[in-house]
Design a protein around this motif. Structure first.
Motif, PDB file in Angstrom:
ATOM      1  N   ALA A   9       0.714  -1.329   0.054  1.00 16.87           N
ATOM      2  CA  ALA A   9      -0.022  -0.105   0.001  1.00 16.87           C
ATOM      3  C   ALA A   9       1.120   1.400  -0.012  1.00 16.87           C
ATOM      4  CB  ALA A   9      -0.881   0.084   1.225  1.00 16.87           C
ATOM      5  N   HIS A  10       2.080   1.157   0.774  1.00 17.31           N
ATOM      6  CA  HIS A  10       2.745   2.308   0.672  1.00 17.31           C
ATOM      7  C   HIS A  10       3.582   2.667  -0.468  1.00 17.31           C
ATOM      8  CE1 HIS A  10       2.641   3.405   5.084  1.00 17.31           C
ATOM      9  NE2 HIS A  10       2.114   2.481   5.106  1.00 17.31           N
ATOM     10  N   VAL A  11       3.989   1.324  -1.274  1.00 20.54           N
ATOM     11  CA  VAL A  11       4.580   1.665  -2.388  1.00 20.54           C
ATOM     12  C   VAL A  11       3.698   2.297  -3.747  1.00 20.54           C
ATOM     13  CG1 VAL A  11       5.247   0.258  -4.488  1.00 20.54           C
ATOM     14  CG2 VAL A  11       6.241  -0.392  -2.255  1.00 20.54           C
ATOM     15  N   ALA A  12       2.358   1.855  -3.398  1.00 23.04           N
ATOM     16  CA  ALA A  12       1.234   2.480  -4.402  1.00 23.04           C
ATOM     17  C   ALA A  12       1.255   3.731  -4.217  1.00 23.04           C
ATOM     18  CB  ALA A  12       0.046   1.665  -4.070  1.00 23.04           C
ATOM     19  N   ARG A  13       1.129   4.258  -2.824  1.00 22.58           N
ATOM     20  CA  ARG A  13       1.262   5.687  -2.507  1.00 22.58           C
ATOM     21  C   ARG A  13       2.280   6.521  -3.281  1.00 22.58           C
ATOM     22  NH1 ARG A  13      -0.717   3.848   2.571  1.00 22.58           N
ATOM     23  NH2 ARG A  13      -3.022   4.583   2.962  1.00 22.58           N
ATOM     24  N   LEU A  14       3.346   5.754  -2.978  1.00 20.42           N
ATOM     25  CA  LEU A  14       4.673   6.391  -3.506  1.00 20.42           C
ATOM     26  C   LEU A  14       4.685   6.427  -5.072  1.00 20.42           C
ATOM     27  CD1 LEU A  14       7.965   5.629  -1.702  1.00 20.42           C
ATOM     28  CD2 LEU A  14       7.083   7.699  -2.080  1.00 20.42           C
ATOM     29  N   ARG A  15       4.171   5.577  -5.733  1.00 20.09           N
ATOM     30  CA  ARG A  15       4.175   5.205  -6.976  1.00 20.09           C
ATOM     31  C   ARG A  15       3.164   6.516  -7.618  1.00 20.09           C
ATOM     32  NH1 ARG A  15       1.531   0.859  -7.409  1.00 20.09           N
ATOM     33  NH2 ARG A  15       3.442  -0.601  -7.083  1.00 20.09           N
ATOM     34  N   GLN A  16       2.012   6.602  -6.924  1.00 22.35           N
ATOM     35  CA  GLN A  16       1.075   7.551  -7.270  1.00 22.35           C
ATOM     36  C   GLN A  16       1.909   9.267  -7.297  1.00 22.35           C
ATOM     37  OE1 GLN A  16      -1.652   6.992  -9.115  1.00 22.35           O
ATOM     38  NE2 GLN A  16      -2.118   9.129  -9.060  1.00 22.35           N
ATOM     39  N   ALA A  17       2.526   9.229  -6.345  1.00 19.63           N
ATOM     40  CA  ALA A  17       2.923  10.397  -5.903  1.00 19.63           C
ATOM     41  C   ALA A  17       4.056  10.743  -6.860  1.00 19.63           C
ATOM     42  CB  ALA A  17       3.793  10.458  -4.295  1.00 19.63           C
ATOM     43  N   VAL A  18       4.914   9.809  -7.204  1.00 21.88           N
ATOM     44  CA  VAL A  18       6.018  10.126  -8.393  1.00 21.88           C
ATOM     45  C   VAL A  18       5.002  10.355  -9.715  1.00 21.88           C
ATOM     46  CG1 VAL A  18       7.416   9.072 -10.025  1.00 21.88           C
ATOM     47  CG2 VAL A  18       7.631   8.626  -7.321  1.00 21.88           C
ATOM     48  N   ARG A  19       4.211   9.731 -10.040  1.00 19.76           N
ATOM     49  CA  ARG A  19       3.302   9.831 -11.219  1.00 19.76           C
ATOM     50  C   ARG A  19       2.809  11.331 -11.392  1.00 19.76           C
ATOM     51  NH1 ARG A  19       0.887   4.699 -10.803  1.00 19.76           N
ATOM     52  NH2 ARG A  19       1.731   3.178 -12.276  1.00 19.76           N
ATOM     53  N   MET A  32      15.331  -2.770   9.344  1.00 15.36           N
ATOM     54  CA  MET A  32      14.845  -2.979  10.750  1.00 15.36           C
ATOM     55  C   MET A  32      13.537  -2.366  11.030  1.00 15.36           C
ATOM     56  SD  MET A  32      17.167  -4.356  12.811  1.00 15.36           S
ATOM     57  CE  MET A  32      18.060  -5.439  11.791  1.00 15.36           C
ATOM     58  N   MET A  33      13.225  -1.000  10.631  1.00 10.95           N
ATOM     59  CA  MET A  33      12.026  -0.650  11.034  1.00 10.95           C
ATOM     60  C   MET A  33      10.766  -1.542  10.144  1.00 10.95           C
ATOM     61  SD  MET A  33      12.561   1.688  12.749  1.00 10.95           S
ATOM     62  CE  MET A  33      11.086   2.646  12.914  1.00 10.95           C
ATOM     63  N   ALA A  34      11.005  -2.247   9.391  1.00 11.96           N
ATOM     64  CA  ALA A  34      10.066  -3.217   8.891  1.00 11.96           C
ATOM     65  C   ALA A  34       9.567  -4.144   9.939  1.00 11.96           C
ATOM     66  CB  ALA A  34      10.676  -3.885   7.387  1.00 11.96           C
ATOM     67  N   ARG A  35      10.234  -4.431  10.857  1.00 13.78           N
ATOM     68  CA  ARG A  35       9.959  -5.296  11.924  1.00 13.78           C
ATOM     69  C   ARG A  35       8.609  -4.801  12.596  1.00 13.78           C
ATOM     70  NH1 ARG A  35      14.457  -8.370  14.046  1.00 13.78           N
ATOM     71  NH2 ARG A  35      13.621  -8.525  16.293  1.00 13.78           N
ATOM     72  N   ILE A  36       8.513  -3.429  12.713  1.00 17.12           N
ATOM     73  CA  ILE A  36       7.301  -2.911  13.503  1.00 17.12           C
ATOM     74  C   ILE A  36       6.343  -2.052  12.844  1.00 17.12           C
ATOM     75  CG2 ILE A  36       8.942  -2.886  15.693  1.00 17.12           C
ATOM     76  CD1 ILE A  36       9.542   0.234  15.253  1.00 17.12           C
ATOM     77  N   ALA A  37       6.523  -1.858  11.517  1.00  9.25           N
ATOM     78  CA  ALA A  37       5.871  -0.885  10.692  1.00  9.25           C
ATOM     79  C   ALA A  37       5.944  -1.412   9.144  1.00  9.25           C
ATOM     80  CB  ALA A  37       6.051   0.446  10.898  1.00  9.25           C
ATOM     81  N   PRO A  38       4.772  -0.839   8.304  1.00 10.86           N
ATOM     82  CA  PRO A  38       4.906  -1.010   6.936  1.00 10.86           C
ATOM     83  C   PRO A  38       5.993   0.066   6.415  1.00 10.86           C
ATOM     84  CG  PRO A  38       2.819  -0.007   7.613  1.00 10.86           C
ATOM     85  CD  PRO A  38       3.434  -0.534   8.938  1.00 10.86           C
ATOM     86  N   VAL A  39       6.817  -0.249   5.724  1.00 10.65           N
ATOM     87  CA  VAL A  39       7.910   0.712   5.286  1.00 10.65           C
ATOM     88  C   VAL A  39       8.088   0.896   3.612  1.00 10.65           C
ATOM     89  CG1 VAL A  39       9.424  -0.037   7.063  1.00 10.65           C
ATOM     90  CG2 VAL A  39       9.542  -1.055   4.802  1.00 10.65           C
ATOM     91  N   ALA A  40       8.447   2.042   3.211  1.00 11.46           N
ATOM     92  CA  ALA A  40       8.632   2.604   1.905  1.00 11.46           C
ATOM     93  C   ALA A  40       9.816   3.466   1.716  1.00 11.46           C
ATOM     94  CB  ALA A  40       7.379   3.536   1.561  1.00 11.46           C
ATOM     95  N   MET A  41      10.243   3.164   0.661  1.00  9.27           N
ATOM     96  CA  MET A  41      11.606   3.942  -0.057  1.00  9.27           C
ATOM     97  C   MET A  41      11.516   4.810  -1.088  1.00  9.27           C
ATOM     98  SD  MET A  41      14.880   1.900   1.535  1.00  9.27           S
ATOM     99  CE  MET A  41      15.944   3.519   1.346  1.00  9.27           C
ATOM    100  N   LEU A  42      11.928   5.822  -1.036  1.00 11.82           N
ATOM    101  CA  LEU A  42      12.141   6.578  -2.341  1.00 11.82           C
ATOM    102  C   LEU A  42      13.763   6.743  -2.594  1.00 11.82           C
ATOM    103  CD1 LEU A  42      10.602   8.212  -4.687  1.00 11.82           C
ATOM    104  CD2 LEU A  42      11.104  10.437  -3.263  1.00 11.82           C
ATOM    105  N   PHE A  43      14.136   6.246  -4.116  1.00  9.31           N
ATOM    106  CA  PHE A  43      15.547   6.469  -4.242  1.00  9.31           C
ATOM    107  C   PHE A  43      15.698   7.792  -5.040  1.00  9.31           C
ATOM    108  CE2 PHE A  43      17.533   2.183  -4.294  1.00  9.31           C
ATOM    109  CZ  PHE A  43      17.803   2.184  -2.959  1.00  9.31           C
ATOM    110  N   VAL A  44      16.640   8.655  -5.049  1.00  7.10           N
ATOM    111  CA  VAL A  44      17.082   9.937  -5.592  1.00  7.10           C
ATOM    112  C   VAL A  44      18.473   9.588  -6.021  1.00  7.10           C
ATOM    113  CG1 VAL A  44      17.291  12.342  -5.212  1.00  7.10           C
ATOM    114  CG2 VAL A  44      15.958  11.204  -3.448  1.00  7.10           C
ATOM    115  N   ARG A  45      18.462  10.167  -7.588  1.00  6.15           N
ATOM    116  CA  ARG A  45      19.225   9.923  -8.437  1.00  6.15           C
ATOM    117  C   ARG A  45      20.737  10.650  -7.839  1.00  6.15           C
ATOM    118  NH1 ARG A  45      18.510  12.073 -14.429  1.00  6.15           N
ATOM    119  NH2 ARG A  45      17.524  13.680 -13.394  1.00  6.15           N
ATOM    120  N   CYS A  46      21.839   9.816  -8.020  1.00  6.20           N
ATOM    121  CA  CYS A  46      23.129  10.347  -7.632  1.00  6.20           C
ATOM    122  C   CYS A  46      23.876  10.355  -8.786  1.00  6.20           C
ATOM    123  CB  CYS A  46      23.655   9.652  -6.511  1.00  6.20           C
ATOM    124  SG  CYS A  46      23.712   8.160  -6.393  1.00  6.20           S
ATOM    125  N   LYS A  47      24.971  11.451  -9.011  1.00  6.76           N
ATOM    126  CA  LYS A  47      25.737  11.511 -10.025  1.00  6.76           C
ATOM    127  C   LYS A  47      26.705  10.450 -10.257  1.00  6.76           C
ATOM    128  CE  LYS A  47      28.674  14.699 -12.470  1.00  6.76           C
ATOM    129  NZ  LYS A  47      29.501  16.100 -12.580  1.00  6.76           N
TER     130      LYS A  47
END
Length: 386
Positions: free
Chosen positions: A311-321, A340-355
């Motif tokens: 569900a969090h991935v879907a939210r991030l996906r829509q936010a990027v769109r 580590m945090m996935a042990r206690i909560a749903p997690v999401a990550m956004l990657f940012v381009r690096c040179k």
């Protein structure tokens, strides 16, 4: 100052805080890390957050929700660094999250937001990877090493009160982390950001190859038991096998040859192995194959793959769109506090381009325009919970 420019300015300021002259090194429980934490705390308070430091040394800024008992959406990353680091790995996720809070300009949401600056993710000083997030997630409950306990106390923490750092499951709406990609894919695809779907599992091992040392000039080739030759065959097999399996990465990163003299046949070689893949079955099959190739094997670490919450991935996906960006879903080959945090909560990550995909190096660089896109997407993700 415009938000993306302010993020750059703050990352520059943190990048100047180091325990070593001429480079960025900021390890756990050092005066430099305390200085960076104090600076970040001031920014949190200016943004209207109530900041506190927990028993392990994590900094948490709390932005209250509309109700006193509101659940919490936690955002953040780590404030420590490897030796001779770049200034984006870790702090980017903290400062970007802080910018999301600042954009609210005092407006209250139905949930609270906490921005967390983990004190030790890299483990560079005491080989304690994920110490900050591990304590929060309840994975680390006790510290027994005297030197680490002393350092924690000197840092203002309390090794006997780690249980007070724990966040019980169910208290968080989720944990989201923005982070530089630390790889070249986004640059190759000409994309500012990517949505992480999983953090690859990792196996680490120490291996030893035993031979027999001898005189380099007097021992015939057919009579040699050269440990380095055997180790070299293993290294080449690691490369051959990994190249045959899509997505598998395997690395021999360190090798020690004994006795280490130019005129002596190597009698003993010790080396390290790191194996990663998003599918634990593929990773473990590779480990099993490599174990058959080595006589002496010691498992150092085994971390399973962590899936980001759908569900969090879907939210991030829509936010990027919404930023009119093509969505690229990615697997992180590097470890992150989100694991580590996935042990206690749903997690999401956004990657940012690096040179050039460079990380753990002073040449780390992120374009201001990419930060602008990342901030817009991350803020949109936050508002998806309203």
């Amino acid at each position: 100052m415009e938000a993306a420019a302010k993020i750059v300015s703050r990352l520059d300021a943190l990048g100047a805080v180091s325990e070593a002259a001429g480079c960025l090194t900021r390890r756990y429980a050092t005066p430099a890390l305390r200085q960076a934490r104090d600076l970040t705390q001031r920014w949190m308070e200016v943004a209207g957050m109530v900041a506190r430091v927990d028993a392990v040394g994590n900094l948490i800024g709390h932005y209250a929700g509309a109700a006193a008992d509101a659940k919490i959406l936690m955002l953040g990353s780590h404030l420590d660094s490897v030796p001779n680091a770049g200034k984006y790995d870790g702090p980017l996720g903290i400062i970007l999250a802080l910018a999301c809070v600042e954009q609210l300009a005092g407006r209250r949401l139905p949930f609270a937001i906490e921005v967390i600056a983990f004190a030790d993710e890299e483990g560079s000083r005491f080989q304690t990877s994920y110490l900050g997030s591990g304590v929060v997630a309840g994975a680390i409950t006790e510290i027994t090493r005297p030197e680490l306990r002393q350092a924690m106390r000197e840092f203002g923490g309390d090794p006997d009160a780690l249980v007070t750092c724990q966040i019980p499951p169910g208290k968080l709406l989720g944990y989201a982390e923005a982070h530089i990609e630390q790889g070249p894919i986004l640059e190759q695809k000409n994309l500012a950001v990517g949505v992480v779907t999983a953090i690859a599992g990792q196996s680490r091992a120490d291996l030893i190859f035993e031979g027999r040392a001898g005189h380099a000039g007097t021992t015939p080739m057919r009579m040699r038991q050269d440990a380095l030759c055997a180790a070299s065959e293993f290294v080449l097999e690691v490369q051959r096998y990994a190249r045959r399996k899509k997505g598998l990465v395997a690395t021999v990163g360190k090798m020690t040859v004994e006795p280490g003299a130019s005129n002596v046949i190597p009698g003993r070689v010790a080396l390290t192995l790191d194996v990663r893949h998003q599918d634990d079955a593929v990773r473990l099959a590779a480990v099993q194959h490599f174990q058959k190739c080595a006589a002496q094997w010691t498992t150092v670490g085994d971390t399973p793959t962590v899936q980001c919450d759908g569900a969090h991935v879907a939210r991030l996906r829509q936010a990027v769109r919404r930023q009119r960006m093509r969505v690229l879903e990615m697997v992180s080959g590097a470890g992150h506090d989100a694991a580590m945090m996935a042990r206690i909560a749903p997690v999401a990550m956004l990657f940012v381009r690096c040179k050039n995909g460079v990380s753990h190096h002073p040449a780390e660089a992120v374009a201001e325009e990419d930060l602008r896109v990342a901030l817009a997407a991350f803020s949109d993700y936050v508002h998806e919970f309203v």
